[in-house]
Design an enzyme around this catalytic site. Structure first.
Site, mmCIF file in Angstrom:
data_model
loop_
_atom_site.group_PDB
_atom_site.id
_atom_site.type_symbol
_atom_site.label_atom_id
_atom_site.label_comp_id
_atom_site.label_asym_id
_atom_site.label_seq_id
_atom_site.Cartn_x
_atom_site.Cartn_y
_atom_site.Cartn_z
ATOM 1 N N LYS A 174 0.856 -1.186 0.000
ATOM 2 C CA LYS A 174 0.000 0.000 0.000
ATOM 3 C C LYS A 174 0.889 1.232 0.000
ATOM 4 O O LYS A 174 1.766 1.375 0.853
ATOM 5 C CB LYS A 174 -0.887 0.006 1.253
ATOM 6 C CG LYS A 174 -1.769 1.253 1.352
ATOM 7 C CD LYS A 174 -2.786 1.120 2.470
ATOM 8 C CE LYS A 174 -2.350 1.745 3.772
ATOM 9 N NZ LYS A 174 -2.294 3.221 3.740
ATOM 10 N N ASP A 200 -3.356 4.306 -2.071
ATOM 11 C CA ASP A 200 -4.356 4.764 -1.097
ATOM 12 C C ASP A 200 -4.362 6.295 -1.053
ATOM 13 O O ASP A 200 -3.789 6.895 -0.152
ATOM 14 C CB ASP A 200 -3.964 4.164 0.266
ATOM 15 C CG ASP A 200 -4.886 4.554 1.393
ATOM 16 O OD1 ASP A 200 -6.034 4.960 1.129
ATOM 17 O OD2 ASP A 200 -4.453 4.428 2.567
ATOM 18 N N LYS A 247 -7.372 8.163 -1.623
ATOM 19 C CA LYS A 247 -8.703 8.604 -1.145
ATOM 20 C C LYS A 247 -9.199 9.849 -1.890
ATOM 21 O O LYS A 247 -9.414 10.915 -1.286
ATOM 22 C CB LYS A 247 -8.667 8.893 0.360
ATOM 23 C CG LYS A 247 -8.219 7.708 1.221
ATOM 24 C CD LYS A 247 -8.354 8.020 2.696
ATOM 25 C CE LYS A 247 -7.931 6.897 3.596
ATOM 26 N NZ LYS A 247 -6.478 6.650 3.656
ATOM 27 N N ASP A 285 -13.506 14.684 -5.068
ATOM 28 C CA ASP A 285 -13.585 15.954 -5.808
ATOM 29 C C ASP A 285 -14.793 15.852 -6.734
ATOM 30 O O ASP A 285 -15.551 14.879 -6.645
ATOM 31 C CB ASP A 285 -12.263 16.184 -6.581
ATOM 32 C CG ASP A 285 -11.992 17.677 -6.827
ATOM 33 O OD1 ASP A 285 -12.948 18.418 -7.111
ATOM 34 O OD2 ASP A 285 -10.812 18.080 -6.740
ATOM 35 N N THR A 298 -13.198 15.706 -12.371
ATOM 36 C CA THR A 298 -11.801 15.755 -11.916
ATOM 37 C C THR A 298 -11.346 14.367 -11.444
ATOM 38 O O THR A 298 -10.229 13.928 -11.742
ATOM 39 C CB THR A 298 -11.681 16.791 -10.779
ATOM 40 O OG1 THR A 298 -12.070 18.060 -11.293
ATOM 41 C CG2 THR A 298 -10.276 16.873 -10.234
ATOM 42 N N THR A 353 -11.958 5.766 10.308
ATOM 43 C CA THR A 353 -12.015 5.190 11.659
ATOM 44 C C THR A 353 -11.580 6.198 12.727
ATOM 45 O O THR A 353 -11.774 5.970 13.911
ATOM 46 C CB THR A 353 -11.155 3.914 11.774
ATOM 47 O OG1 THR A 353 -9.904 4.170 11.159
ATOM 48 C CG2 THR A 353 -11.822 2.742 11.098
ATOM 49 N N ARG A 379 3.178 -1.244 10.566
ATOM 50 C CA ARG A 379 4.285 -1.287 11.527
ATOM 51 C C ARG A 379 4.677 -2.656 12.056
ATOM 52 O O ARG A 379 5.883 -2.892 12.269
ATOM 53 C CB ARG A 379 3.989 -0.307 12.673
ATOM 54 C CG ARG A 379 4.129 1.143 12.220
ATOM 55 C CD ARG A 379 3.405 2.107 13.124
ATOM 56 N NE ARG A 379 1.960 1.962 13.023
ATOM 57 C CZ ARG A 379 1.085 2.698 13.701
ATOM 58 N NH1 ARG A 379 1.528 3.627 14.539
ATOM 59 N NH2 ARG A 379 -0.205 2.510 13.540
HETATM 60 O O1 C5P Z 1 1.093 0.449 10.948
HETATM 61 P P1 C5P Z 1 -0.341 0.027 10.811
HETATM 62 O O2 C5P Z 1 -0.521 -1.466 10.625
HETATM 63 O O3 C5P Z 1 -1.221 0.585 11.917
HETATM 64 O O4 C5P Z 1 -0.773 0.698 9.437
HETATM 65 C C1 C5P Z 1 -2.086 0.642 8.959
HETATM 66 C C2 C5P Z 1 -2.183 1.391 7.672
HETATM 67 O O5 C5P Z 1 -3.559 1.430 7.282
HETATM 68 C C3 C5P Z 1 -1.728 2.839 7.733
HETATM 69 O O6 C5P Z 1 -1.199 3.163 6.449
HETATM 70 C C4 C5P Z 1 -2.992 3.601 7.997
HETATM 71 O O7 C5P Z 1 -2.953 4.904 7.492
HETATM 72 C C5 C5P Z 1 -4.007 2.762 7.218
HETATM 73 N N1 C5P Z 1 -5.383 2.892 7.688
HETATM 74 C C6 C5P Z 1 -5.769 2.592 8.972
HETATM 75 N N2 C5P Z 1 -7.067 2.706 9.354
HETATM 76 C C7 C5P Z 1 -7.981 3.132 8.474
HETATM 77 C C8 C5P Z 1 -7.625 3.439 7.179
HETATM 78 C C9 C5P Z 1 -6.292 3.314 6.807
HETATM 79 O O8 C5P Z 1 -4.943 2.168 9.773
HETATM 80 N N3 C5P Z 1 -9.239 3.213 8.839
#
Ligand code: C5P
Length: 230
Positions: A34, A61, A63, A66, A70, A117, A209
């Site tokens: 991603k 990703d 998102k 607009d 566009t 979220t 992470r």
């Molecule tokens: O490091 P981690 O596993 O928390 O990363 C989750 C990824 O998913 C991040 O890129 C975060 O921005 C994305 N994300 C999220 N919750 C959402 C939408 C996207 O954690 N509702």
């Protein structure tokens, strides 16, 4: 529809960081990654071309949100980059989502964000002036997303069952907030393990992470992949 590779969130600030991270993996290990706003805005479309040239799949990703025209033109550009999946905000409306699909074409997956979220029910009521429960709003947006002909939504693993029963079992649910048992939760509020996400019917899991910051990212990736497919 379920994808057997966990999607690795490449939340790195630069091209160089991505190169070093991907170089840890054997060349024959084709990942699904991603690429989010930070990396895309820092490194530009070349980051997508680079990752694709290594044979990996890309969920871009960004998102988009607009006016329909566009979004349609922007999606046509992303299709040229060869993305495998990208997304829009469902709040842009059915016409915008249909335009996004037209621009992207039928090959790549197109999904929508419902309520972020990070939005609480209280914020949704006060700020967006939507006077339902958060769960109802998420399902409402998911139904509109299906109506617009998109493939699915980004959602919390806890919402998968309600979304699939309101749309169809083939409607894609991509779920971040995944943590293998015993790993650090970080800033995620409601997490789920890969095994539980599988059990409740997630089609794609996104993991950042726990892989990117692991001492041994390749071993962490393999362990999560195994748990997701077991
Ligand atoms: O490091 P981690 O596993 O928390 O990363 C989750 C990824 O998913 C991040 O890129 C975060 O921005 C994305 N994300 C999220 N919750 C959402 C939408 C996207 O954690 N509702």
């Amino acid at each position: 529809m379920r994808e057997n590779r966990p999607i690795v969130a490449l939340d790195f600030p630069s091209f160089e960081d991505v190169k070093s991270f991907l170089a840890l993996f054997p060349a024959e290990e084709k990942l699904y990654v991603k690429i989010g706003m930070e990396l895309y805005y820092a490194a530009g479309p070349d980051i997508v071309r680079y990752v694709k040239s290594l044979g990996h799949s890309v969920f871009l990703d960004l998102k988009l949100h607009d006016i329909p025209n566009t979004v349609k033109s922007a999606m046509a550009v992303l299709a040229q980059l060869g993305v495998d999946m990208t997304n829009v905000h469902a709040a842009g409306g059915v016409d915008m989502m249909k335009a996004a699909r037209e621009g992207l074409g039928i090959g790549p997956k197109l999904i929508a964000v419902t309520q972020l979220t990070s939005t609480s029910e209280e914020q949704m009521r006060d700020f967006q002036n939507i006077q339902t429960s958060l769960a109802e709003s998420v399902v409402h947006y998911a139904k509109k997303t299906a109506e617009a002909g998109l493939d699915g939504v980004v959602c919390s693993a806890h919402e998968v069952q309600a979304i699939k029963s309101a749309t169809s079992k083939d409607f894609v649910c991509l779920t971040p907030g995944i943590r293998p048992a015993g790993s650090a939760v970080g800033d995620q509020k409601r997490v789920m393990t890969p095994r539980d996400a599988y059990a409740i019917g997630s089609d794609y899991i996104v993991v950042g992470r726990p892989i990117t910051r692991a001492q041994d990212p390749v071993a962490a990736y393999q362990a999560i992949k195994t748990e997701w497919n077991d």
